[in-house]
Design a protein around this motif. Structure first.
Motif, short mmCIF file in Angstrom:
data_model
loop_
_atom_site.label_atom_id
_atom_site.label_comp_id
_atom_site.label_asym_id
_atom_site.label_seq_id
_atom_site.Cartn_x
_atom_site.Cartn_y
_atom_site.Cartn_z
N UNK A 38 -7.01 18.61 -1.31
CA UNK A 38 -6.18 17.78 -2.33
C UNK A 38 -6.99 16.47 -2.46
N UNK A 39 -8.14 16.18 -1.69
CA UNK A 39 -8.99 14.81 -1.72
C UNK A 39 -9.06 14.11 -3.30
N UNK A 40 -9.60 15.03 -4.13
CA UNK A 40 -9.68 14.35 -5.39
C UNK A 40 -8.48 14.46 -6.52
N UNK A 41 -7.42 14.92 -6.10
CA UNK A 41 -6.26 15.15 -7.01
C UNK A 41 -5.98 13.68 -7.63
N UNK A 42 -5.73 12.64 -6.65
CA UNK A 42 -5.20 11.30 -7.17
C UNK A 42 -6.44 10.69 -8.34
N UNK A 43 -7.51 10.93 -7.98
CA UNK A 43 -8.44 10.49 -9.09
C UNK A 43 -8.46 11.19 -10.46
N UNK A 44 -8.09 12.22 -10.50
CA UNK A 44 -7.94 13.00 -11.86
C UNK A 44 -6.67 12.22 -12.40
N UNK A 102 -22.22 28.14 4.46
CA UNK A 102 -21.86 28.88 5.68
C UNK A 102 -20.71 28.01 6.25
N UNK A 103 -20.63 26.65 6.12
CA UNK A 103 -19.49 25.93 6.66
C UNK A 103 -18.30 25.77 5.87
N UNK A 104 -18.16 26.43 4.88
CA UNK A 104 -17.00 26.45 4.00
C UNK A 104 -15.77 27.11 4.90
N UNK A 105 -14.67 26.29 4.71
CA UNK A 105 -13.55 26.79 5.54
C UNK A 105 -13.30 26.61 6.86
N UNK A 106 -14.26 26.08 7.57
CA UNK A 106 -14.36 25.79 8.85
C UNK A 106 -14.24 24.26 9.18
N UNK A 123 -6.73 19.36 4.34
CA UNK A 123 -6.15 20.88 4.14
C UNK A 123 -5.76 21.51 5.36
N UNK A 124 -4.52 21.64 5.42
CA UNK A 124 -4.00 22.11 6.61
C UNK A 124 -4.12 23.83 6.91
N UNK A 125 -4.91 24.35 5.76
CA UNK A 125 -5.33 25.79 6.18
C UNK A 125 -6.38 25.78 6.88
N UNK A 126 -7.21 24.61 6.84
CA UNK A 126 -8.48 24.76 7.56
C UNK A 126 -8.26 23.81 8.99
N UNK A 127 -7.41 22.72 8.82
CA UNK A 127 -7.03 21.91 10.14
C UNK A 127 -5.39 21.96 10.30
N UNK A 128 -4.99 23.08 11.11
CA UNK A 128 -3.58 22.91 11.48
C UNK A 128 -3.43 21.76 12.21
N UNK A 129 -1.99 20.99 11.80
CA UNK A 129 -1.74 19.75 12.37
C UNK A 129 -1.55 19.89 13.95
N UNK A 130 -1.27 20.83 14.54
CA UNK A 130 -1.22 20.83 15.70
C UNK A 130 -2.41 20.79 16.58
N UNK A 131 -3.39 21.23 15.72
CA UNK A 131 -4.83 21.19 16.45
C UNK A 131 -5.64 19.94 16.20
#
Length: 344
Positions: free
Chosen positions: A291-297, A193-197, A144-152
Motif C-alpha cells: 500500500x506504500x504508493x496508495x496515498x500518493x495517487x 527472486x526477492x519478490x514476496x520475501x 504488507x502483512x502477507x510478507x511481514x506478519x505482525x507477530x514476527x
C-alpha cells in the motif's frame, strides 16, 4: 558535457553542488539520498545539461563538502527544504523541476507541498509521496502483512529505522568502522527472486545491528553494475572524512518531520506535474504489491508513474532507463520548461 563544482553559503551553512548546462537554462535540481552524494546523479547531470537545462545536484547537509552538524535536529526536513530553496535563489531562478531519490524524496515532496510556487514539477524515485515525510508510523501502516506478519515483523521492512532510534551509536559505529565495505555492501542490484520475501532491513533489531550484527560491514565484491572503483573511492573518502552521524541523523526526526508536514498548503494536494519511478526489485520501498504508493495517487492530480527493472539504487544501476523516463516526462508533461533549441 562538462560538470563543474560550486559552493554557496547561507549564514553559517555551506552547500557544495555540481552543475551542468547553461546557467540561464531551466533548472532541474537533483537531490540524493542515504548514504550518497551529488555524484549519485553523474549519469543524469550531463544528459540534462546537454539538452539545455541547468542541471544541479547538491551534497545535502552532512555529506560531501557541505556543512556537517553534530545535532540530530539539524537534519530535519524543514532545514533541508530551506537549504534547497536557498540553492535555487543562489542560481538565480524562481522555480525548478525537483528530482529526488531515497531520503532526497522527503525534502523534494516537502518543497512541493509547502512551496508549490517554487516548482515547475517534481519527480521522485523509490519513495512515494505521503510516506517518509509523514514519519515512521505512517511507513509502518503501509507494511504488507502477507510478507511481514505482525507477530514476527512488527515494523516490517522499516525495522532498521526503529534501530536508529533505539541504538543510534551502534548503527553509526558499524558503518564508521569500514565505510568502503559499507558502500560495497549497500550499493548492489536486486532481482526478481526477492519478490514476496522479507527485505534484509526487516531483521536489523533482531540481529543487533546491520549486516547480521557484526562489528563492521562485511567485505563483498563490488557490484560493477552499480558503482565503479572510482565511484566507491569518492563515496568512501567523503564518509571517512565526515562520518555517518549526519547521514544517519536523517532517521532521527520522524516526529518533527510529521509536524512540519502538517503545515502543507492545499491540504497537501499536489497539482503540479509529478513523476514517480518505482523500482520493480526495490523490496524496502516496495511499491508493486504493498500500500506504500496508495496515498500518493490520491494526493497528486497530475501523476505519471513508471516502473524501472532495478533495485533501490536505480539512478546508478539503470541510468538509461531513468533518463528515458525523466526526459519523456519533461517533454510531454512539463513542456513549458523545455529549453529553446539553439539557432542554426
Amino acid at each position: 558535457m562538462t560538470v563543474t563544482e560550486h559552493t554557496t553559503r547561507r549564514g553559517e551553512h555551506t552547500m557544495s553542488y555540481l552543475a551542468a548546462g547553461p546557467e540561464t537554462g531551466p533548472p532541474v535540481v537533483f537531490v540524493h539520498g542515504w548514504p550518497e552524494l551529488s555524484i549519485s546523479w553523474r549519469h543524469q547531470l550531463p544528459v540534462l545539461g546537454a539538452l539545455g537545462f541547468r542541471a544541479v545536484a547538491p551534497d545535502m547537509r552532512g555529506y560531501g563538502k557541505s556543512s556537517v552538524y553534530d545535532r540530530h535536529d539539524a537534519y530535519a526536513i524543514e532545514h533541508l527544504v530551506a537549504d534547497l530553496l536557498a540553492l535555487l535563489d543562489h542560481i538565480g531562478h524562481e522555480r525548478a523541476v525537483w528530482v529526488g531519490h531515497d531520503w532526497g524524496c522527503g525534502p523534494v515532496w516537502s518543497v512541493a507541498s509547502h512551496h508549490p510556487e517554487r516548482c515547475h514539477g517534481v519527480a521522485n524515485l523509490c519513495v512515494p509521496y505521503r510516506t517518509l515525510e509523514l514519519g515512521l508510523e505512517t511507513l509502518i501502516a503501509t507494511v504488507d502483512r502477507n510478507v511481514y506478519p505482525e507477530s514476527d515483523f512488527p515494523a516490517g521492512q522499516w525495522d532498521y529505522q526503529c534501530f536508529y532510534e533505539e541504538n543510534f551509536s551502534r548503527a553509526c559505529e558499524v558503518f564508521d568502522a569500514n565505510p568502503r565495505n559499507a558502500i560495497q555492501a549497500l550499493f548492489r542490484k536486486w532481482g526478481p527472486e526477492g519478490r514476496g520475501t522479507p527485505a534484509i532491513t526487516a531483521n536489523v533489531r533482531r540481529d543487533g545491528g546491520w549486516f547480521g550484527g557484526v562489528d563492521e560491514a562485511p567485505e563483498l565484491p563490488r557490484d560493477d553494475d552499480v558503482v565503479s572503483e572510482a565511484d566507491v573511492s569518492i563515496y568512501t573518502a567523503a564518509l571517512e572524512r565526515n562520518g555517518f552521524f549526519g547521514p544517519c541523523s536523517y532517521y532521527m526526526n520522524h516526529k518533527a518531520n510529521a509536524a512540519y508536514a502538517a503545515g502543507a498548503v492545499n491540504g497537501g494536494r499536489l497539482d503540479m506535474p509529478v513523476l514517480f519511478l518505482t523500482g520493480a526489485y526495490d523490496y524496502v520501498c516496495e511499491c508493486v504489491d504493498s500500500a506504500l504508493p496508495h496515498a500518493m495517487r490520491e494526493y497528486c492530480s497530475k501523476l505519471t508513474e513508471r516502473t524501472v527493472r532495478s533495485g533501490h539504487f536505480m539512478v546508478q544501476e539503470k541510468p538509461v532507463d531513468v533518463n528515458n523516463a525523466l526526459v519523456r516526462w519533461l517533454a510531454c508533461e512539463v513542456p513549458s520548461v523545455w529549453p529553446e533549441p539553439p539557432l542554426a
